[in-house]
Motif scaffolding. Structure first.
Motif, PDB file in Angstrom:
ATOM      1  N   TYR A  39      -0.360   6.228   1.923  1.00  0.00           N
ATOM      2  CA  TYR A  39      -1.739   5.841   2.227  1.00  0.00           C
ATOM      3  C   TYR A  39      -2.222   4.793   1.233  1.00  0.00           C
ATOM      4  CZ  TYR A  39      -6.803   6.200   2.766  1.00  0.00           C
ATOM      5  OH  TYR A  39      -8.129   5.909   2.948  1.00  0.00           O
ATOM      6  N   LEU A  40      -1.971   5.037  -0.041  1.00  0.00           N
ATOM      7  CA  LEU A  40      -2.379   4.084  -1.073  1.00  0.00           C
ATOM      8  C   LEU A  40      -1.658   2.745  -0.936  1.00  0.00           C
ATOM      9  CD1 LEU A  40      -2.534   6.572  -4.043  1.00  0.00           C
ATOM     10  CD2 LEU A  40      -4.462   5.233  -3.172  1.00  0.00           C
ATOM     11  N   SER A  70     -10.139  14.392  -4.956  1.00  0.00           N
ATOM     12  CA  SER A  70      -9.996  14.250  -6.404  1.00  0.00           C
ATOM     13  C   SER A  70      -8.607  13.708  -6.748  1.00  0.00           C
ATOM     14  CB  SER A  70     -10.230  15.604  -7.074  1.00  0.00           C
ATOM     15  OG  SER A  70     -10.007  15.500  -8.459  1.00  0.00           O
ATOM     16  N   GLU A  71      -7.590  14.240  -6.123  1.00  0.00           N
ATOM     17  CA  GLU A  71      -6.220  13.755  -6.352  1.00  0.00           C
ATOM     18  C   GLU A  71      -6.092  12.306  -5.912  1.00  0.00           C
ATOM     19  OE1 GLU A  71      -2.260  13.664  -7.529  1.00  0.00           O
ATOM     20  OE2 GLU A  71      -3.844  15.099  -7.990  1.00  0.00           O
ATOM     21  N   TYR A  72      -6.703  11.963  -4.783  1.00  0.00           N
ATOM     22  CA  TYR A  72      -6.680  10.579  -4.301  1.00  0.00           C
ATOM     23  C   TYR A  72      -7.319   9.640  -5.325  1.00  0.00           C
ATOM     24  CZ  TYR A  72      -8.432   6.440  -1.992  1.00  0.00           C
ATOM     25  OH  TYR A  72      -8.755   5.140  -1.698  1.00  0.00           O
ATOM     26  N   ARG A  73      -8.484  10.004  -5.842  1.00  0.00           N
ATOM     27  CA  ARG A  73      -9.152   9.154  -6.831  1.00  0.00           C
ATOM     28  C   ARG A  73      -8.299   8.986  -8.087  1.00  0.00           C
ATOM     29  NH1 ARG A  73     -13.379  12.202  -5.035  1.00  0.00           N
ATOM     30  NH2 ARG A  73     -13.400  13.483  -6.921  1.00  0.00           N
ATOM     31  N   PHE A  74      -7.644  10.070  -8.513  1.00  0.00           N
ATOM     32  CA  PHE A  74      -6.766   9.989  -9.677  1.00  0.00           C
ATOM     33  C   PHE A  74      -5.604   9.031  -9.410  1.00  0.00           C
ATOM     34  CE2 PHE A  74      -2.855  11.355 -11.764  1.00  0.00           C
ATOM     35  CZ  PHE A  74      -3.215  11.191 -13.087  1.00  0.00           C
ATOM     36  N   GLU A  75      -4.918   9.224  -8.283  1.00  0.00           N
ATOM     37  CA  GLU A  75      -3.767   8.376  -7.942  1.00  0.00           C
ATOM     38  C   GLU A  75      -4.188   6.919  -7.763  1.00  0.00           C
ATOM     39  OE1 GLU A  75      -0.565   9.194  -7.826  1.00  0.00           O
ATOM     40  OE2 GLU A  75      -0.829  11.350  -8.097  1.00  0.00           O
ATOM     41  N   VAL A 117      -4.662   5.409 -11.214  1.00  0.00           N
ATOM     42  CA  VAL A 117      -3.380   5.089 -11.844  1.00  0.00           C
ATOM     43  C   VAL A 117      -2.815   3.804 -11.259  1.00  0.00           C
ATOM     44  CG1 VAL A 117      -0.974   5.839 -12.098  1.00  0.00           C
ATOM     45  CG2 VAL A 117      -2.829   7.476 -12.447  1.00  0.00           C
ATOM     46  N   LEU A 118      -2.837   3.703  -9.954  1.00  0.00           N
ATOM     47  CA  LEU A 118      -2.312   2.512  -9.283  1.00  0.00           C
ATOM     48  C   LEU A 118      -3.077   1.264  -9.708  1.00  0.00           C
ATOM     49  CD1 LEU A 118      -0.287   1.452  -7.204  1.00  0.00           C
ATOM     50  CD2 LEU A 118      -1.969   1.959  -5.429  1.00  0.00           C
ATOM     51  N   THR A 119      -4.380   1.351  -9.786  1.00  0.00           N
ATOM     52  CA  THR A 119      -5.206   0.219 -10.218  1.00  0.00           C
ATOM     53  C   THR A 119      -4.874  -0.169 -11.649  1.00  0.00           C
ATOM     54  OG1 THR A 119      -6.987   0.850  -8.719  1.00  0.00           O
ATOM     55  CG2 THR A 119      -7.580  -0.563 -10.575  1.00  0.00           C
ATOM     56  N   VAL A 132      -2.039   0.314 -13.280  1.00  0.00           N
ATOM     57  CA  VAL A 132      -0.707  -0.304 -13.317  1.00  0.00           C
ATOM     58  C   VAL A 132      -0.770  -1.733 -12.778  1.00  0.00           C
ATOM     59  CG1 VAL A 132       1.622  -0.202 -12.333  1.00  0.00           C
ATOM     60  CG2 VAL A 132       0.556   1.872 -13.228  1.00  0.00           C
ATOM     61  N   ARG A 133      -1.462  -1.931 -11.677  1.00  0.00           N
ATOM     62  CA  ARG A 133      -1.581  -3.279 -11.112  1.00  0.00           C
ATOM     63  C   ARG A 133      -2.251  -4.230 -12.099  1.00  0.00           C
ATOM     64  NH1 ARG A 133      -3.390  -1.612  -5.021  1.00  0.00           N
ATOM     65  NH2 ARG A 133      -1.288  -1.221  -4.248  1.00  0.00           N
ATOM     66  N   ASP A 134      -3.302  -3.775 -12.759  1.00  0.00           N
ATOM     67  CA  ASP A 134      -3.995  -4.618 -13.737  1.00  0.00           C
ATOM     68  C   ASP A 134      -3.088  -4.933 -14.921  1.00  0.00           C
ATOM     69  OD1 ASP A 134      -6.221  -4.566 -12.119  1.00  0.00           O
ATOM     70  OD2 ASP A 134      -7.309  -3.099 -13.341  1.00  0.00           O
ATOM     71  N   ALA A 135      -2.323  -3.947 -15.372  1.00  0.00           N
ATOM     72  CA  ALA A 135      -1.423  -4.158 -16.506  1.00  0.00           C
ATOM     73  C   ALA A 135      -0.320  -5.153 -16.150  1.00  0.00           C
ATOM     74  CB  ALA A 135      -0.809  -2.830 -16.944  1.00  0.00           C
ATOM     75  N   VAL A 136       0.184  -5.070 -14.936  1.00  0.00           N
ATOM     76  CA  VAL A 136       1.253  -5.980 -14.500  1.00  0.00           C
ATOM     77  C   VAL A 136       0.729  -7.410 -14.407  1.00  0.00           C
ATOM     78  CG1 VAL A 136       2.749  -6.575 -12.546  1.00  0.00           C
ATOM     79  CG2 VAL A 136       2.625  -4.216 -13.346  1.00  0.00           C
ATOM     80  N   LYS A 137      -0.495  -7.564 -13.978  1.00  0.00           N
ATOM     81  CA  LYS A 137      -1.084  -8.902 -13.875  1.00  0.00           C
ATOM     82  C   LYS A 137      -1.163  -9.577 -15.235  1.00  0.00           C
ATOM     83  CE  LYS A 137      -4.009  -7.961  -9.893  1.00  0.00           C
ATOM     84  NZ  LYS A 137      -5.393  -7.780  -9.444  1.00  0.00           N
TER      85      LYS A 137
END
Length: 77
Positions: free
Chosen positions: A16-17, A41-46, A49-51, A53-58
């Motif tokens: 989904y993400l 709550s789990e969705y917001r956490f995941e 995390v994804l956001t 990681v994406r920001d760090a990779v940029k």
């Protein structure tokens, strides 16, 4: 199928993400997330995390030789 259980949502959460579900699956996941506090709550956490990681990779700097090898690999595929 009219609705997903928590288990079914957890099994599909990463897809989904990553926007890899069918339209029907997306609708079922979203309907469940609107009514289930634990899954939302789990969705917001995941999602957080994804956001992160994406920001760090940029911001990561890629050495020129690695960038060239990746570019060559992608073009050869």
């Amino acid at each position: 199928m009219n609705e997903y259980t928590c288990r079914e949502v957890f099994q599909r959460l990463h897809d989904y993400l990553d926007r890899e579900l069918t339209r029907e699956e997306v609708e079922l996941v979203e309907a469940h997330l609107q009514t289930c506090r634990m899954c939302s709550s789990e969705y917001r956490f995941e999602q957080g995390v994804l956001t992160h990681v994406r920001d760090a990779v940029k911001e990561a700097e890629v050495p020129n030789d690695l960038a060239e090898r990746l570019r060559a690999f992608v073009l050869s595929a």
